[in-house]
Design a protein around this motif. Structure first.
Motif, PDB file in Angstrom:
ATOM      1  N   UNK A  25       0.836  -1.211   0.000  1.00 26.69           N
ATOM      2  CA  UNK A  25       0.000   0.000   0.000  1.00 26.69           C
ATOM      3  C   UNK A  25       0.865   1.254   0.000  1.00 26.69           C
ATOM      4  N   UNK A  26       2.087   1.137   0.532  1.00 28.46           N
ATOM      5  CA  UNK A  26       3.009   2.270   0.561  1.00 28.46           C
ATOM      6  C   UNK A  26       3.766   2.418  -0.758  1.00 28.46           C
ATOM      7  N   UNK A  27       3.509   1.514  -1.713  1.00 30.54           N
ATOM      8  CA  UNK A  27       4.095   1.638  -3.040  1.00 30.54           C
ATOM      9  C   UNK A  27       5.294   0.750  -3.314  1.00 30.54           C
ATOM     10  N   UNK A  28       5.627  -0.145  -2.399  1.00 27.78           N
ATOM     11  CA  UNK A  28       6.772  -1.025  -2.601  1.00 27.78           C
ATOM     12  C   UNK A  28       6.381  -2.256  -3.430  1.00 27.78           C
ATOM     13  N   UNK A  66      13.619  -4.677   3.007  1.00 26.64           N
ATOM     14  CA  UNK A  66      12.495  -3.866   3.442  1.00 26.64           C
ATOM     15  C   UNK A  66      11.874  -4.463   4.698  1.00 26.64           C
ATOM     16  N   UNK A  67      11.529  -3.619   5.655  1.00 25.66           N
ATOM     17  CA  UNK A  67      10.822  -4.071   6.848  1.00 25.66           C
ATOM     18  C   UNK A  67       9.848  -2.980   7.283  1.00 25.66           C
ATOM     19  N   UNK A  68       8.801  -3.391   8.003  1.00 31.73           N
ATOM     20  CA  UNK A  68       7.785  -2.422   8.427  1.00 31.73           C
ATOM     21  C   UNK A  68       8.426  -1.284   9.210  1.00 31.73           C
ATOM     22  N   UNK A  69       9.266  -1.634  10.180  1.00 23.90           N
ATOM     23  CA  UNK A  69      10.056  -0.667  10.929  1.00 23.90           C
ATOM     24  C   UNK A  69      11.248  -1.426  11.471  1.00 23.90           C
ATOM     25  N   UNK A  70      12.237  -0.740  12.026  1.00 27.09           N
ATOM     26  CA  UNK A  70      13.441  -1.449  12.472  1.00 27.09           C
ATOM     27  C   UNK A  70      13.153  -2.436  13.594  1.00 27.09           C
ATOM     28  N   UNK A  71      12.016  -2.291  14.298  1.00 32.87           N
ATOM     29  CA  UNK A  71      11.712  -3.236  15.362  1.00 32.87           C
ATOM     30  C   UNK A  71      11.411  -4.629  14.833  1.00 32.87           C
ATOM     31  N   UNK A  97       9.013   0.700   5.883  1.00 37.18           N
ATOM     32  CA  UNK A  97       7.709   1.101   5.348  1.00 37.18           C
ATOM     33  C   UNK A  97       7.211   2.348   6.071  1.00 37.18           C
ATOM     34  N   UNK A  98       7.268   2.314   7.404  1.00 40.80           N
ATOM     35  CA  UNK A  98       6.839   3.465   8.192  1.00 40.80           C
ATOM     36  C   UNK A  98       7.835   4.606   8.008  1.00 40.80           C
TER      37      UNK A  98
END
Length: 210
Positions: A25-28, A66-71, A97-98
């Motif tokens: 959804x973020x375009x990746x 790619x990951x949603x966030x570093x966590x 992503x975030x």
């Protein structure tokens, strides 16, 4: 070159599919998904996870991790910073992503390098601090519930643990409440409650064993 999404879920209400959908959804455009399920980001470093190890074998110069966030990579400051730096040294570009963060090891400008490394350190430290705060809030919520004779639970939270973690991460990165509400499918009032009293919001999840 390929874009590899690394997704990690540690509890039942999180899903790999959600993280992929969020990224798309973020375009990746994702070529490969590598995922670990039921694995803690606190106690298990990336290289010791079943699928996390694959990343070190498959990623090459020019690839995007790619990951949603570093966590998702981990919630241990030392592990996350060393992992990102190792991949950058290999020529791998790390993206989130975030907030669409990009960590690229190709720059030789000392100022850009300093800014990049400071961001990596900040985000990794935030991930660990968030995990520690969540753990303490869980303990407090469980202890509170056990102390009540009537086992009062209060109203069941309108958000899942996955949504709670997503909201907290976005708040930490400075996203606007309206944007967070849209991204997480929660009301603005819920976002405000989490923002203004995070410990109680986490305790509510713990009381309901969510």
């Amino acid at each position: 070159m390929q874009t590899v999404l690394y997704a990690r879920v540690s509890v039942a209400d999180q899903t790999i599919a959600h993280q992929r959908k969020q990224a798309e959804a973020a375009g990746f455009k994702i070529d490969v998904v590598v995922s670990d399920e039921g694995v803690s980001g606190v106690s298990t470093v990336l290289a010791e996870r079943p699928q996390g190890r694959r990343l070190f074998d498959m990623l090459r110069a020019g690839d995007v991790l790619l990951c949603r966030w570093v966590d998702r990579l981990g919630r241990n400051y030392q592990d996350v910073t060393s992992v990102i730096r190792e991949f950058m040294d290999r020529g791998v570009i790390v993206k989130t992503v975030i907030n669409g963060m990009t960590f690229d090891g190709s720059t030789t400008d000392p100022v850009q390098m300093a800014v990049r490394d400071a961001l990596i350190g900040f985000m990794a430290a935030t991930a660990q601090a968030q995990a520690e705060a969540t753990r303490e809030a869980q303990k407090a919520g469980i202890a509170y519930a056990k102390e009540r004779d009537d086992a009062y639970l209060g109203r069941k939270p309108s958000y899942s643990r996955s949504q709670f973690s997503d909201v907290v991460a976005r708040l930490e990165m400075g996203e606007a409440v309206q944007a967070i509400a849209k991204a997480t499918s929660l009301t603005r009032q819920t976002i405000y409650r989490i923002r203004d009293n995070r410990a109680e919001a986490e305790a509510a999840l713990a009381r309901w064993a969510a």
